[in-house]
Design an enzyme around this catalytic site. Sequence first.
Site, short mmCIF file in Angstrom:
data_model
loop_
_atom_site.label_atom_id
_atom_site.label_comp_id
_atom_site.label_asym_id
_atom_site.label_seq_id
_atom_site.Cartn_x
_atom_site.Cartn_y
_atom_site.Cartn_z
N ASP A 194 0.81 -1.21 0.00
CA ASP A 194 0.00 0.00 0.00
C ASP A 194 0.85 1.26 0.00
O ASP A 194 0.46 2.28 -0.59
CB ASP A 194 -0.94 0.00 1.21
CG ASP A 194 -2.15 -0.90 1.00
OD1 ASP A 194 -2.34 -1.38 -0.13
OD2 ASP A 194 -2.90 -1.12 1.97
N GLY A 195 2.02 1.24 0.64
CA GLY A 195 2.88 2.41 0.63
C GLY A 195 3.36 2.75 -0.78
O GLY A 195 3.37 3.92 -1.18
N ASN A 220 -3.95 9.10 2.06
CA ASN A 220 -4.42 8.43 3.29
C ASN A 220 -4.85 9.46 4.32
O ASN A 220 -6.02 9.50 4.70
CB ASN A 220 -3.33 7.54 3.89
CG ASN A 220 -3.49 6.08 3.54
OD1 ASN A 220 -4.42 5.69 2.85
ND2 ASN A 220 -2.57 5.26 4.02
N ASP A 259 -3.06 12.62 21.65
CA ASP A 259 -1.70 12.39 21.15
C ASP A 259 -1.57 12.84 19.70
O ASP A 259 -0.47 13.18 19.24
CB ASP A 259 -1.33 10.91 21.26
CG ASP A 259 -0.91 10.52 22.66
OD1 ASP A 259 -0.91 11.40 23.56
OD2 ASP A 259 -0.60 9.33 22.88
N THR A 286 -8.69 2.95 6.84
CA THR A 286 -8.20 1.67 7.38
C THR A 286 -6.75 1.77 7.85
O THR A 286 -6.13 0.75 8.16
CB THR A 286 -8.32 0.56 6.30
OG1 THR A 286 -7.70 1.02 5.09
CG2 THR A 286 -9.78 0.24 6.01
N TYR A 336 -4.14 4.96 9.89
CA TYR A 336 -3.97 5.59 11.20
C TYR A 336 -5.32 5.86 11.86
O TYR A 336 -5.53 5.63 13.05
CB TYR A 336 -3.18 6.88 11.01
CG TYR A 336 -2.59 7.50 12.26
CD1 TYR A 336 -2.84 7.00 13.54
CD2 TYR A 336 -1.74 8.60 12.16
CE1 TYR A 336 -2.28 7.58 14.67
CE2 TYR A 336 -1.17 9.19 13.28
CZ TYR A 336 -1.45 8.67 14.53
OH TYR A 336 -0.90 9.24 15.64
N PHE A 362 -8.13 4.30 11.60
CA PHE A 362 -8.72 3.06 12.12
C PHE A 362 -8.07 2.66 13.44
O PHE A 362 -8.74 2.28 14.41
CB PHE A 362 -8.58 1.94 11.10
CG PHE A 362 -9.08 0.60 11.58
CD1 PHE A 362 -10.44 0.33 11.63
CD2 PHE A 362 -8.20 -0.38 11.99
CE1 PHE A 362 -10.91 -0.89 12.07
CE2 PHE A 362 -8.65 -1.61 12.44
CZ PHE A 362 -10.01 -1.86 12.48
N SER A 363 -6.74 2.76 13.50
CA SER A 363 -6.03 2.38 14.73
C SER A 363 -6.39 3.31 15.88
O SER A 363 -6.28 2.94 17.05
CB SER A 363 -4.52 2.36 14.51
OG SER A 363 -4.02 3.66 14.30
N ALA A 413 -5.75 8.57 21.01
CA ALA A 413 -5.53 8.60 22.46
C ALA A 413 -6.00 9.92 23.05
O ALA A 413 -5.21 10.67 23.65
CB ALA A 413 -4.06 8.34 22.79
#
Length: 288
Positions: free
Chosen positions: A67-68, A136, A166, A177, A179, A181-182, A201
């Site tokens: 993907d990168g 992205n 953060d 899907t 950063y 998503f995380s 966060a």
Amino acid sequence: MHSAGLVLHPRRDSAAAVEAVLGWAGNRNIEILGIADEIVRLNCAAVGVTAEELGRRADLVVSLGGDGTMLRAMRLADGQRAPVLGVNLGKLGFLAEVDVPDLPGALSAIDDHQFTVEPRLAVDAVLEGRKITAFNDIAVVRVPGDGSAVVAVHVGGQQFVSYSADAVVVATPTGSTAYSFSAGGPITSPSVEALLVTPAAPHSAYSRGVVLSVHDEVTLELLPTSGRLAVEVDGQVEGYVSPGDRLDLRARPSAARVVRLGMTTFYQRARRKLRLTDSAEIPQDGDH
């Protein structure tokens, strides 16, 4: 198709994929272009050009990697006529469409116009006097030791919500899907035209993300209590902002186009890549 351009993963072995493309093109008298600094290590017969020339001259851009690499290929194709075909080298990605064994057949289908394209949204900003573009996400991220990201989100010139976190991530559906998503953001179909704002966060009482229209003018303002923040563009640090700075973001629909051959859907790729599972409370087939 008169020419195709290759974009290579910087480390993965792409020799077999390059040979597959060259072998296919040789039978059809199609010129294969490659970024000179990348193809030199393969000693292949592709024509070496600059990255800018590749995006401008190619009728199709072929990304060989993950993907990168695909995101880099999309940036090269940004605003150009060429769609981008993603070829998987290694781990399954969201953006890749084919594996190396299927590559000649995929190229033939594209040459015969048997494919569709997915338009992909980009988000632009100006940082330190230069334009930055992400497919992205653009994120303002806490620098260790410099304090939290305390950021006000303005929409249409009016302050909408503030976060202490953060990081604050502004993602396209393509980046939903990654950063975002995380950080707890929603999975979003690439056919949706929207910007996703997600705090990572969060320390503030309001911790929910928001979904904004692509027609909204979005500004991130660093409030006085914020630390200095890194500005990450598709995961790469492009500069820094300080309290009092503002970052204006603009969505740009259809900035690039991704080739689809109908082999899998976005939802199939997302379920497999993210290893999504159903609730343990839901009976599986055959269970009673």
